[in-house]
Design a protein around this motif. Structure first.
Motif, PDB file in Angstrom:
ATOM      1  N   THR A  97       1.882 -53.412  15.491  1.00 30.99           N
ATOM      2  CA  THR A  97       1.182 -54.467  16.234  1.00 30.99           C
ATOM      3  C   THR A  97      -0.293 -54.468  15.877  1.00 30.99           C
ATOM      4  O   THR A  97      -0.936 -53.411  15.847  1.00 30.99           O
ATOM      5  CB  THR A  97       1.341 -54.258  17.749  1.00 30.99           C
ATOM      6  N   LEU A  98      -0.822 -55.650  15.589  1.00 31.29           N
ATOM      7  CA  LEU A  98      -2.251 -55.832  15.382  1.00 31.29           C
ATOM      8  C   LEU A  98      -2.801 -56.703  16.505  1.00 31.29           C
ATOM      9  O   LEU A  98      -2.173 -57.696  16.890  1.00 31.29           O
ATOM     10  CB  LEU A  98      -2.522 -56.512  14.038  1.00 31.29           C
ATOM     11  N   PRO A  99      -3.978 -56.383  17.038  1.00 32.32           N
ATOM     12  CA  PRO A  99      -4.545 -57.146  18.153  1.00 32.32           C
ATOM     13  C   PRO A  99      -5.295 -58.375  17.667  1.00 32.32           C
ATOM     14  O   PRO A  99      -6.526 -58.471  17.785  1.00 32.32           O
ATOM     15  CB  PRO A  99      -5.480 -56.131  18.816  1.00 32.32           C
ATOM     16  N   CYS A 100      -4.553 -59.351  17.117  1.00 36.30           N
ATOM     17  CA  CYS A 100      -5.217 -60.529  16.563  1.00 36.30           C
ATOM     18  C   CYS A 100      -4.326 -61.749  16.707  1.00 36.30           C
ATOM     19  O   CYS A 100      -3.159 -61.649  17.109  1.00 36.30           O
ATOM     20  CB  CYS A 100      -5.571 -60.303  15.089  1.00 36.30           C
ATOM     21  N   GLY A 101      -4.886 -62.914  16.387  1.00 33.10           N
ATOM     22  CA  GLY A 101      -4.158 -64.167  16.439  1.00 33.10           C
ATOM     23  C   GLY A 101      -3.410 -64.447  15.158  1.00 33.10           C
ATOM     24  O   GLY A 101      -3.297 -63.593  14.267  1.00 33.10           O
ATOM     25  N   HIS A 102      -2.899 -65.686  15.040  1.00 33.51           N
ATOM     26  CA  HIS A 102      -1.960 -66.029  13.982  1.00 33.51           C
ATOM     27  C   HIS A 102      -2.533 -65.819  12.579  1.00 33.51           C
ATOM     28  O   HIS A 102      -1.825 -65.369  11.674  1.00 33.51           O
ATOM     29  CB  HIS A 102      -1.519 -67.484  14.147  1.00 33.51           C
ATOM     30  N   ALA A 103      -3.799 -66.139  12.389  1.00 30.24           N
ATOM     31  CA  ALA A 103      -4.425 -65.976  11.066  1.00 30.24           C
ATOM     32  C   ALA A 103      -5.290 -64.731  10.980  1.00 30.24           C
ATOM     33  O   ALA A 103      -5.798 -64.411   9.903  1.00 30.24           O
ATOM     34  CB  ALA A 103      -5.263 -67.209  10.735  1.00 30.24           C
ATOM     35  N   GLY A 104      -5.442 -64.020  12.081  1.00 21.69           N
ATOM     36  CA  GLY A 104      -6.422 -62.939  12.144  1.00 21.69           C
ATOM     37  C   GLY A 104      -6.147 -61.756  11.247  1.00 21.69           C
ATOM     38  O   GLY A 104      -7.073 -61.016  10.891  1.00 21.69           O
ATOM     39  N   PHE A 105      -4.880 -61.549  10.853  1.00 18.79           N
ATOM     40  CA  PHE A 105      -4.571 -60.375  10.028  1.00 18.79           C
ATOM     41  C   PHE A 105      -5.234 -60.448   8.658  1.00 18.79           C
ATOM     42  O   PHE A 105      -5.356 -59.438   7.968  1.00 18.79           O
ATOM     43  CB  PHE A 105      -3.053 -60.217   9.867  1.00 18.79           C
ATOM     44  N   GLY A 106      -5.668 -61.640   8.250  1.00 22.68           N
ATOM     45  CA  GLY A 106      -6.314 -61.790   6.952  1.00 22.68           C
ATOM     46  C   GLY A 106      -7.824 -61.668   6.995  1.00 22.68           C
ATOM     47  O   GLY A 106      -8.484 -61.893   5.968  1.00 22.68           O
ATOM     48  N   PHE A 107      -8.381 -61.322   8.151  1.00 26.86           N
ATOM     49  CA  PHE A 107      -9.829 -61.261   8.316  1.00 26.86           C
ATOM     50  C   PHE A 107     -10.263 -59.892   8.821  1.00 26.86           C
ATOM     51  O   PHE A 107      -9.513 -59.193   9.499  1.00 26.86           O
ATOM     52  CB  PHE A 107     -10.312 -62.338   9.303  1.00 26.86           C
ATOM     53  N   HIS A 108     -11.512 -59.518   8.491  1.00 28.50           N
ATOM     54  CA  HIS A 108     -12.117 -58.317   9.042  1.00 28.50           C
ATOM     55  C   HIS A 108     -12.187 -58.436  10.563  1.00 28.50           C
ATOM     56  O   HIS A 108     -12.502 -59.520  11.063  1.00 28.50           O
ATOM     57  CB  HIS A 108     -13.527 -58.148   8.465  1.00 28.50           C
ATOM     58  N   PRO A 109     -11.857 -57.374  11.319  1.00 30.87           N
ATOM     59  CA  PRO A 109     -11.543 -56.011  10.876  1.00 30.87           C
ATOM     60  C   PRO A 109     -10.055 -55.743  10.679  1.00 30.87           C
ATOM     61  O   PRO A 109      -9.668 -54.618  10.356  1.00 30.87           O
ATOM     62  CB  PRO A 109     -12.073 -55.170  12.038  1.00 30.87           C
ATOM     63  N   HIS A 110      -9.201 -56.754  10.873  1.00 31.83           N
ATOM     64  CA  HIS A 110      -7.764 -56.494  10.890  1.00 31.83           C
ATOM     65  C   HIS A 110      -7.142 -56.398   9.508  1.00 31.83           C
ATOM     66  O   HIS A 110      -6.081 -55.787   9.339  1.00 31.83           O
ATOM     67  CB  HIS A 110      -7.059 -57.580  11.709  1.00 31.83           C
ATOM     68  N   VAL A 111      -7.778 -57.005   8.489  1.00 33.20           N
ATOM     69  CA  VAL A 111      -7.138 -57.048   7.177  1.00 33.20           C
ATOM     70  C   VAL A 111      -6.969 -55.646   6.592  1.00 33.20           C
ATOM     71  O   VAL A 111      -5.958 -55.353   5.936  1.00 33.20           O
ATOM     72  CB  VAL A 111      -7.909 -57.976   6.216  1.00 33.20           C
ATOM     73  N   SER A 112      -7.925 -54.763   6.826  1.00 35.92           N
ATOM     74  CA  SER A 112      -7.782 -53.400   6.303  1.00 35.92           C
ATOM     75  C   SER A 112      -6.664 -52.663   7.024  1.00 35.92           C
ATOM     76  O   SER A 112      -5.917 -51.892   6.398  1.00 35.92           O
ATOM     77  CB  SER A 112      -9.102 -52.636   6.424  1.00 35.92           C
ATOM     78  N   ALA A 113      -6.517 -52.906   8.328  1.00 34.39           N
ATOM     79  CA  ALA A 113      -5.422 -52.290   9.075  1.00 34.39           C
ATOM     80  C   ALA A 113      -4.078 -52.838   8.608  1.00 34.39           C
ATOM     81  O   ALA A 113      -3.084 -52.097   8.522  1.00 34.39           O
ATOM     82  CB  ALA A 113      -5.616 -52.524  10.570  1.00 34.39           C
ATOM     83  N   PHE A 114      -4.028 -54.132   8.303  1.00 37.72           N
ATOM     84  CA  PHE A 114      -2.791 -54.724   7.806  1.00 37.72           C
ATOM     85  C   PHE A 114      -2.422 -54.134   6.451  1.00 37.72           C
ATOM     86  O   PHE A 114      -1.263 -53.771   6.207  1.00 37.72           O
ATOM     87  CB  PHE A 114      -2.948 -56.239   7.702  1.00 37.72           C
ATOM     88  N   ALA A 115      -3.398 -54.007   5.561  1.00 35.46           N
ATOM     89  CA  ALA A 115      -3.132 -53.413   4.251  1.00 35.46           C
ATOM     90  C   ALA A 115      -2.650 -51.975   4.396  1.00 35.46           C
ATOM     91  O   ALA A 115      -1.780 -51.517   3.636  1.00 35.46           O
ATOM     92  CB  ALA A 115      -4.379 -53.476   3.369  1.00 35.46           C
ATOM     93  N   ALA A 116      -3.193 -51.264   5.376  1.00 32.54           N
ATOM     94  CA  ALA A 116      -2.743 -49.881   5.615  1.00 32.54           C
ATOM     95  C   ALA A 116      -1.297 -49.839   6.060  1.00 32.54           C
ATOM     96  O   ALA A 116      -0.556 -48.920   5.702  1.00 32.54           O
ATOM     97  CB  ALA A 116      -3.650 -49.214   6.653  1.00 32.54           C
ATOM     98  N   ILE A 117      -0.866 -50.845   6.837  1.00 32.07           N
ATOM     99  CA  ILE A 117       0.551 -50.933   7.241  1.00 32.07           C
ATOM    100  C   ILE A 117       1.425 -51.109   6.009  1.00 32.07           C
ATOM    101  O   ILE A 117       2.466 -50.461   5.862  1.00 32.07           O
ATOM    102  CB  ILE A 117       0.753 -52.076   8.240  1.00 32.07           C
TER     103      ILE A 117
END
Length: 280
Positions: free
Chosen positions: A253-273
């Motif tokens: 789970t990432l704490p973001c909206g529909h497009a948020g996984f592609g933006f800082h700070p979530h994109v690095s967490a998504f890549a880590a997943i």
């Protein structure tokens, strides 16, 4: 290992640029696809530019006319087969891209080492239109975007959206539905790359436990998503797990909206997943 990345509605390969940067920094190879009718084959017209001619825009022929869900599946199947010649493959899809993932995984399970759904459609016991009528989808704010539609979808053979609107109310609706945790400046930059037309065909494929069910699969929940509500994400996860109890989703789970996984700070967490998914 190669990550093959499949975009969602009105997107293209550029939708994954920030994710690809993060994957490269982690030492991974990735390939973002343009589904048929998208990217270089998309149907931009002069009427869509500024100043816009909405009447002409509404009537201009669509490059999406005649393009089907099956065409997208065939394209990604070809990519997967070619990439597989160079090593393991993880297939990743966001939003509508999940529909392509399911078809590909049903068809060539032996060519995929994992499939990753990012707040994406993973149909288990019904079609997308049927899921849209489910109570779990009731909180979606996608309905507020309907005034962005231009032209007659039946006549065009596609849905057409005016992402370059300057109407403040419509831009606020787009931000609420897709970019709630993203700055307006970043949202406008992304909207400039959104493609106006999208195919009408969602396909009818559901997961096949005999094939799809053999592949390790990950679901990345987006907890603040107001387009694909978390309740709908959780419904599809639960249904898939019930269908393949010996191979449940690996859920993050990432704490973001529909497009948020592609933006800082979530994109690095998504890549880590994704990095951990490869290791798993």
């Amino acid at each position: 290992m190669t990550f093959v990345l499949v975009h969602g509605s009105n997107g293209n390969a550029r939708s994954w640029s920030s994710v690809q940067r993060e994957l490269a920094l982690l030492g991974h190879r990735s390939l973002a696809v343009n589904l048929p009718g998208h990217g270089e084959g998309s149907g931009y017209t002069r009427a869509y530019q500024a100043p816009q001619d909405l009447d002409a825009f509404a009537r201009a022929p669509s490059a999406m006319a005649g393009v089907s869900h099956a065409d997208g599946v065939a394209h990604v199947l070809d990519v997967v087969r070619r990439v597989r010649a160079h090593g393991p493959v993880v297939l990743v899809g966001a939003s509508r891209g999940g529909l392509v993932l399911t078809d590909v995984a049903n068809t060539v399970p032996d060519l995929l080492d994992r499939v990753v759904y990012v707040s994406a459609w993973c149909c288990v016991d019904r079609t997308v239109p049927e899921y849209l009528r489910a109570p779990e989808f009731a909180d979606s704010e996608l309905g507020s975007l309907m005034p962005l539609m231009v032209g007659d979808p039946v006549a065009l053979g596609a849905t057409r959206w005016n992402w370059r609107t300057a109407d403040p109310g419509l831009l606020a609706a787009v931000k609420a539905a897709l970019f709630a945790d993203v700055s307006e400046q970043r949202m406008l930059a992304v909207l400039d790359c959104f493609e106006p037309d999208e195919i009408l065909d969602f396909g009818t494929t559901v997961v096949d436990p005999r094939t799809w069910g053999r592949i390790p699969h990950t679901y990345v929940r987006l907890a603040l998503d107001r387009a694909m509500p978390p309740a709908m994400q959780d419904l599809m996860i639960a249904q898939a797990d019930a269908r393949t109890p010996d191979n449940p989703f690996d859920v993050h789970t990432l704490p973001c909206g529909h497009a948020g996984f592609g933006f800082h700070p979530h994109v690095s967490a998504f890549a880590a997943i994704l990095d951990r998914a490869e290791a798993g």
